[in-house]
Design a protein around this motif. Structure first.
Motif, PDB file in Angstrom:
ATOM      1  N   HIS A  51       0.862  -1.169   0.000  1.00 26.48           N
ATOM      2  CA  HIS A  51       0.000   0.000   0.000  1.00 26.48           C
ATOM      3  C   HIS A  51       0.898   1.218   0.000  1.00 26.48           C
ATOM      4  O   HIS A  51       1.873   1.282   0.740  1.00 26.48           O
ATOM      5  N   PHE A  52       0.577   2.196  -0.850  1.00 33.86           N
ATOM      6  CA  PHE A  52       1.360   3.429  -0.904  1.00 33.86           C
ATOM      7  C   PHE A  52       0.412   4.600  -0.762  1.00 33.86           C
ATOM      8  O   PHE A  52      -0.527   4.753  -1.537  1.00 33.86           O
ATOM      9  N   VAL A 105      -2.689  -1.898  -3.351  1.00 34.60           N
ATOM     10  CA  VAL A 105      -3.920  -1.238  -2.926  1.00 34.60           C
ATOM     11  C   VAL A 105      -3.645   0.251  -2.773  1.00 34.60           C
ATOM     12  O   VAL A 105      -2.682   0.640  -2.091  1.00 34.60           O
ATOM     13  N   ALA A 106      -4.444   1.085  -3.396  1.00 32.23           N
ATOM     14  CA  ALA A 106      -4.278   2.542  -3.308  1.00 32.23           C
ATOM     15  C   ALA A 106      -5.004   3.069  -2.070  1.00 32.23           C
ATOM     16  O   ALA A 106      -5.778   2.355  -1.438  1.00 32.23           O
ATOM     17  N   ILE A 107      -4.747   4.314  -1.740  1.00 30.76           N
ATOM     18  CA  ILE A 107      -5.260   4.874  -0.485  1.00 30.76           C
ATOM     19  C   ILE A 107      -6.788   5.011  -0.444  1.00 30.76           C
ATOM     20  O   ILE A 107      -7.382   5.024   0.628  1.00 30.76           O
ATOM     21  N   GLU A 108      -7.400   5.091  -1.604  1.00 35.13           N
ATOM     22  CA  GLU A 108      -8.831   5.383  -1.651  1.00 35.13           C
ATOM     23  C   GLU A 108      -9.680   4.306  -0.968  1.00 35.13           C
ATOM     24  O   GLU A 108      -9.180   3.338  -0.444  1.00 35.13           O
ATOM     25  N   SER A 109     -10.944   4.537  -1.062  1.00 36.10           N
ATOM     26  CA  SER A 109     -11.985   3.589  -0.652  1.00 36.10           C
ATOM     27  C   SER A 109     -11.807   3.013   0.749  1.00 36.10           C
ATOM     28  O   SER A 109     -11.776   3.743   1.734  1.00 36.10           O
ATOM     29  N   VAL A 141      -7.322  -7.022   1.898  1.00 36.21           N
ATOM     30  CA  VAL A 141      -7.829  -8.291   1.367  1.00 36.21           C
ATOM     31  C   VAL A 141      -9.064  -8.004   0.514  1.00 36.21           C
ATOM     32  O   VAL A 141      -9.225  -8.545  -0.583  1.00 36.21           O
ATOM     33  N   ALA A 142      -9.916  -7.093   1.010  1.00 31.39           N
ATOM     34  CA  ALA A 142     -11.190  -6.814   0.333  1.00 31.39           C
ATOM     35  C   ALA A 142     -11.033  -5.889  -0.869  1.00 31.39           C
ATOM     36  O   ALA A 142     -11.842  -5.912  -1.790  1.00 31.39           O
ATOM     37  N   ALA A 143      -9.972  -5.088  -0.895  1.00 29.30           N
ATOM     38  CA  ALA A 143      -9.851  -4.022  -1.907  1.00 29.30           C
ATOM     39  C   ALA A 143      -9.548  -4.562  -3.300  1.00 29.30           C
ATOM     40  O   ALA A 143      -8.980  -5.640  -3.454  1.00 29.30           O
TER      41      ALA A 143
END
Ligand SMILES: Cc1cc2nc3c(=O)[nH]c(=O)nc-3n(C[C@H](O)[C@H](O)[C@H](O)COP(=O)(O)O)c2cc1C
Length: 175
Positions: A51-52, A105-109, A141-143
């Motif tokens: 993640h970044f 995974v990006a920071i959003e959501s 896991v969900a993203a």
């Protein structure tokens, strides 16, 4: 703990590069890191998530202890980031990212929701406690992985298992 034991290692670090703003693509340095990671991790049967956000990395590596230690040492020497701090290292029975050589995974959501939940205005992974690490891993896991279409998959695995996997997992008691 034997070298073959399965472990989950989580660390955080700070990028040394100035993130380039791309309209909707992935930061180019991060894209290169992902490509390298997917190639090497597939070879070493390592899985995980990267993640970044806000200039910080948060990465989880899962696999055989000896191999995870080896890649973590390599990562620690990488000049693209600094202040690499181990947040968690534990032996596990089950891997969360079995199907991914390195998910992105990006920071959003989901991640933003988690930060809101803990009243954090920015992504500061060094301050995460055990509960927050667990929460972020579950969110990961969900993203969705936005890089899947953009960065070629490793030849071995970097995609969710096909539906048949569920059956075999249940058969093995992992479902
Ligand atoms: C934040 C970050 C995460 C990384 N994650 C991985 C990884 O999961 N696996 C990996 O092999 N290399 C990873 N790398 C790259 C390694 O530091 C190193 O550059 C690479 O493993 C060298 O591989 P090569 O000898 O095949 O070029 C990461 C680097 C950074 C900065």
């Amino acid at each position: 703990m034997s070298e073959q034991a399965t472990v989950r290692l989580v660390y955080a670090s700070r990028a040394t590069f100035e993130p380039q703003k791309n309209a909707n693509g992935i930061e180019p340095n991060v894209a290169r890191i992902l490509m390298q990671s997917r190639r090497n991790n597939a070879r070493d049967r390592i899985g995980g998530v990267l993640h970044f956000g806000d200039g910080y990395f948060f990465q989880c590596l899962e696999g055989e202890r000896g191999l995870v230690n080896k890649v973590y040492q390599r990562i620690g020497e990488d000049p693209r980031h600094e202040d690499v701090r181990l947040l968690q290292m534990e032996q596990v029975d089950e891997r969360k990212f079995l199907d991914w050589s390195m998910k992105y995974v990006a920071i959003e959501s989901q991640v933003q929701r988690l930060l809101d939940q803990y009243g954090l205005s920015a992504f500061r992974p060094y301050e995460f406690n055990k509960q927050m690490i667990h929460g972020l891993l579950q969110a990961c896991v969900a993203a969705e992985d936005p890089s899947r279409a953009e960065i070629p998959d490793s030849p071995v695995a970097n995609r969710p298992r096909q539906s048949g996997g569920g059956f075999f997992r249940r058969l093995l008691g992992r479902g």
